[in-house]
Design a protein around this motif. Sequence first.
Motif, PDB file in Angstrom:
ATOM      1  N   PRO A   1      -5.688 -22.576 -34.116  1.00 27.62           N
ATOM      2  CA  PRO A   1      -4.869 -21.670 -34.926  1.00 27.62           C
ATOM      3  C   PRO A   1      -4.803 -20.259 -34.366  1.00 27.62           C
ATOM      4  N   ILE A   2      -5.865 -19.798 -33.731  1.00 29.94           N
ATOM      5  CA  ILE A   2      -5.852 -18.461 -33.121  1.00 29.94           C
ATOM      6  C   ILE A   2      -4.831 -18.407 -31.992  1.00 29.94           C
ATOM      7  N   LEU A   3      -4.851 -19.413 -31.128  1.00 33.38           N
ATOM      8  CA  LEU A   3      -3.913 -19.440 -29.999  1.00 33.38           C
ATOM      9  C   LEU A   3      -2.472 -19.575 -30.478  1.00 33.38           C
ATOM     10  N   LEU A   4      -2.259 -20.372 -31.516  1.00 31.86           N
ATOM     11  CA  LEU A   4      -0.910 -20.510 -32.066  1.00 31.86           C
ATOM     12  C   LEU A   4      -0.401 -19.168 -32.590  1.00 31.86           C
ATOM     13  N   CYS A   5      -1.284 -18.406 -33.242  1.00 34.98           N
ATOM     14  CA  CYS A   5      -0.880 -17.095 -33.742  1.00 34.98           C
ATOM     15  C   CYS A   5      -0.573 -16.137 -32.595  1.00 34.98           C
ATOM     16  N   LEU A   6      -1.382 -16.175 -31.540  1.00 35.71           N
ATOM     17  CA  LEU A   6      -1.146 -15.285 -30.403  1.00 35.71           C
ATOM     18  C   LEU A   6       0.201 -15.544 -29.751  1.00 35.71           C
ATOM     19  N   VAL A   7       0.661 -16.778 -29.836  1.00 38.45           N
ATOM     20  CA  VAL A   7       1.960 -17.131 -29.250  1.00 38.45           C
ATOM     21  C   VAL A   7       3.094 -16.928 -30.253  1.00 38.45           C
ATOM     22  N   ALA A   8       2.887 -17.355 -31.497  1.00 37.43           N
ATOM     23  CA  ALA A   8       3.972 -17.367 -32.475  1.00 37.43           C
ATOM     24  C   ALA A   8       4.296 -15.981 -33.018  1.00 37.43           C
ATOM     25  N   ILE A   9       3.300 -15.150 -33.238  1.00 40.41           N
ATOM     26  CA  ILE A   9       3.548 -13.847 -33.864  1.00 40.41           C
ATOM     27  C   ILE A   9       4.457 -12.969 -33.009  1.00 40.41           C
ATOM     28  N   PRO A  10       4.234 -12.830 -31.690  1.00 42.26           N
ATOM     29  CA  PRO A  10       5.189 -12.036 -30.896  1.00 42.26           C
ATOM     30  C   PRO A  10       6.610 -12.592 -30.931  1.00 42.26           C
ATOM     31  N   ILE A  11       6.746 -13.928 -30.939  1.00 40.77           N
ATOM     32  CA  ILE A  11       8.086 -14.523 -30.988  1.00 40.77           C
ATOM     33  C   ILE A  11       8.766 -14.196 -32.308  1.00 40.77           C
ATOM     34  N   LEU A  12       8.039 -14.356 -33.423  1.00 45.30           N
ATOM     35  CA  LEU A  12       8.603 -14.051 -34.737  1.00 45.30           C
ATOM     36  C   LEU A  12       8.928 -12.565 -34.867  1.00 45.30           C
ATOM     37  N   ALA A  13       8.041 -11.714 -34.350  1.00 45.96           N
ATOM     38  CA  ALA A  13       8.278 -10.275 -34.442  1.00 45.96           C
ATOM     39  C   ALA A  13       9.558  -9.875 -33.723  1.00 45.96           C
ATOM     40  N   GLU A  14       9.818 -10.521 -32.587  1.00 49.35           N
ATOM     41  CA  GLU A  14      11.018 -10.178 -31.817  1.00 49.35           C
ATOM     42  C   GLU A  14      12.277 -10.734 -32.470  1.00 49.35           C
ATOM     43  N   ARG A  15      12.208 -11.972 -32.937  1.00 53.22           N
ATOM     44  CA  ARG A  15      13.417 -12.618 -33.453  1.00 53.22           C
ATOM     45  C   ARG A  15      13.748 -12.212 -34.889  1.00 53.22           C
ATOM     46  N   VAL A  16      12.737 -11.910 -35.687  1.00 51.82           N
ATOM     47  CA  VAL A  16      12.982 -11.586 -37.095  1.00 51.82           C
ATOM     48  C   VAL A  16      13.081 -10.082 -37.308  1.00 51.82           C
ATOM     49  N   PHE A  17      12.164  -9.321 -36.681  1.00 47.82           N
ATOM     50  CA  PHE A  17      12.123  -7.880 -36.921  1.00 47.82           C
ATOM     51  C   PHE A  17      12.658  -7.064 -35.749  1.00 47.82           C
ATOM     52  N   GLY A  18      12.998  -7.724 -34.652  1.00 47.68           N
ATOM     53  CA  GLY A  18      13.513  -7.000 -33.499  1.00 47.68           C
ATOM     54  C   GLY A  18      12.481  -6.175 -32.774  1.00 47.68           C
ATOM     55  N   VAL A  19      11.212  -6.520 -32.928  1.00 51.50           N
ATOM     56  CA  VAL A  19      10.127  -5.800 -32.271  1.00 51.50           C
ATOM     57  C   VAL A  19       9.746  -6.563 -31.008  1.00 51.50           C
ATOM     58  N   GLY A  20      10.025  -5.963 -29.867  1.00 50.97           N
ATOM     59  CA  GLY A  20       9.704  -6.622 -28.609  1.00 50.97           C
ATOM     60  C   GLY A  20       8.456  -6.053 -27.972  1.00 50.97           C
ATOM     61  N   ASP A  21       8.222  -6.420 -26.743  1.00 49.83           N
ATOM     62  CA  ASP A  21       7.120  -5.892 -25.925  1.00 49.83           C
ATOM     63  C   ASP A  21       5.740  -6.378 -26.338  1.00 49.83           C
ATOM     64  N   MET A  22       5.669  -7.301 -27.296  1.00 50.78           N
ATOM     65  CA  MET A  22       4.348  -7.827 -27.644  1.00 50.78           C
ATOM     66  C   MET A  22       3.893  -8.813 -26.580  1.00 50.78           C
TER      67      MET A  22
END
Length: 677
Positions: free
Chosen positions: A334-355
């Motif tokens: 679950p930790i690794l999934l979060c490390l991968v999924a959170i930057p993707i969600l942040a970019e696609r949903v909130f427009g926050v890149g560079d993670m």
Amino acid sequence: MVHVYPRIILRLFLPAALLLALITSVTAFQLLGPVAGIKSGYILIGLLFAVVLYLAVGAREFETGWDAEGIGSDWKSDAGGRSEFAWFGSAVSPYKLVLVFVCVLVAAVAAADAVPGIDASAVRTGAIVVGLPVGYSALILQLRRGVPTREFLAQAVALYALDPLTKYLSTAFYFGRGDIPKHVHYIDLVATTGTWRSIPELSFYHYFPGLQTLGGSISLLTGFPAYDSLMLTGIVTYAIVICVSYLLARLLFSAQPIALCVALGTSMLAPIHRYSVYFYPQAFAVALVLILVFLSVRYIDADSTGYVEYLLLSAPLVVALWFTHHLTVVLFVPILLCLVAIPILAERVFGVGDMIRPRIPVLAIWVLGSVQYWLAQGVFVSSLLDSVANVFSQGEIAESEAGATIEALGTEIPEPSVGEAVLSLASAGGIYNILLVCALAFGVVCIVRAPARYRRAGGFVAVGLLGSVLMLRIPIDIHGLTRIQLPLSVFVAFLVGGGIYAVVSARNVPVKRIAPGLFVFVLLATAGPAVVSDDLYDLHSGPDLWETRTLPEPQKEFTATEMESFRQSAAYAERYDVTVETDWPSSIGLSRYGTDSEQFAVDDGRIRTEEELLLYRQRWTDHSVRLIPEQASLVTLLVSEEWLGETVRTENKVYTTGEVGLLADHSDGSQFERANP
């Protein structure tokens, strides 16, 4: 619109957290009683401290400058940027003072243990409760004025090592919660035979011999006994983890001082200290995974040559992990999934890149290869399902230990007390958890205030935020919760480090205003080692946050005299071919010398055994005695001096070393009975 979210979070986080903590305490008070309600109030207290700290340090934006200017009048910087403290007219490097100070404390504990009549545990207690505040205060003040990286890390590692090194030096044999003797035995087998195949096939670790093979190799190469090899390997491993936390944070932050603060935060957390000495396969595997995660970030933008280097460095770690520990895979997925999924969600949903997110292939090879190994060998899967069922079936309101039944011989079982519940908030566990809540809440607010500074590390910070919930104590005991806390510690350190950075980087704020922040983090750095120093019984003798009833501390170590007594008792049992029943720690002691034993039962104020002899110890009266009659079953036994003395006097004593004795039931005895004579 994206920039509005931090402001909203900043305004609402602390008030919402305070309200939630208040509701939690009131709910616990109503549903679980006043004792649980008072103990759960530590969260509310910690959040109130966080509010005070936030207001004290300053409610405006913190300064971000970090350079050699602003060094105080009692400090000076040489041409190489080295900070020095002017002391009695001579320039003395402060990091050397801290290192010498730590060495003196370690030597004092070692000397106290070697000299008869001096209580080494008292000297060790002083080293922790006095030495650590002094050392960490000096280190944080250096951080505020600017300190070279190597000097800082050397001091941080030295201060971390003070606790595990003195525990190792002041105890003859530390067994903790019982896994250490088993792994020491396996390391002995590997060292004497030269192969991991000597580990019994019935043992789970016949299939996962990574730690035992490493320990056996170190023992073989250095000549150290298996126990010493295991202890020293654990201490060195988590010193490396502190350095890895710095290197990882250095890749994620443009400001180097934040990385130093993350490393400092890692050195403060209790799980890091606990598992540096209670070093079993999961503790080793977690360290390997953290190094693998660092490499997956370090080489994320590597060219073809760099990628080959990444594979060459990662491959041995992956192979070692396949054969080191099984549950670590489940905890990290679950930790690794979060490390991968959170930057993707942040970019696609909130427009926050560079993670930043780590490279996936090598991590996936580790996970999938582990699963394939389990299936091929037919191991772990069924145990995992049983463990999951056990987690959901064993949750109970906290007592002395999770789900423990309490029996008493010759004494009374203490009742839960509201007064002791209040006092428990000032115990080592209470202070640590209050300060941890304060540091985490303050860290969250400081990170939200400067989102641009922490954007690249967004996935790691988010894991720390989500995982911080599992680092806190609740009135319900969850089986295996401490296993989850270790993999989360480095990520939680990102929040703690964010708070430390906010304090030390407030350049235009007078020292007296940041004094509360310095106090909180210095005290947290002291309370972390103190709360896991379970060998210091006096330090934990009062009402503890973990327990409802105040009981004597469980024994976690054996003295040299006890170990010699176990050796003699094991030789006696082997010589006369007799079987014994005893308590759980004594079973551990006998097993060190190849003697198996069973555990007795307590019924109607008497000890009942199935075997020929009962092994007792004089230290039963100093501690709560732990019995584990079957898997996941705990009995806590209280024995008075009067009861033990009467039992030894009236029963048939067949052997004694002074510390340890063997009894056979006697027709005139009344305290001890053999069920099937």
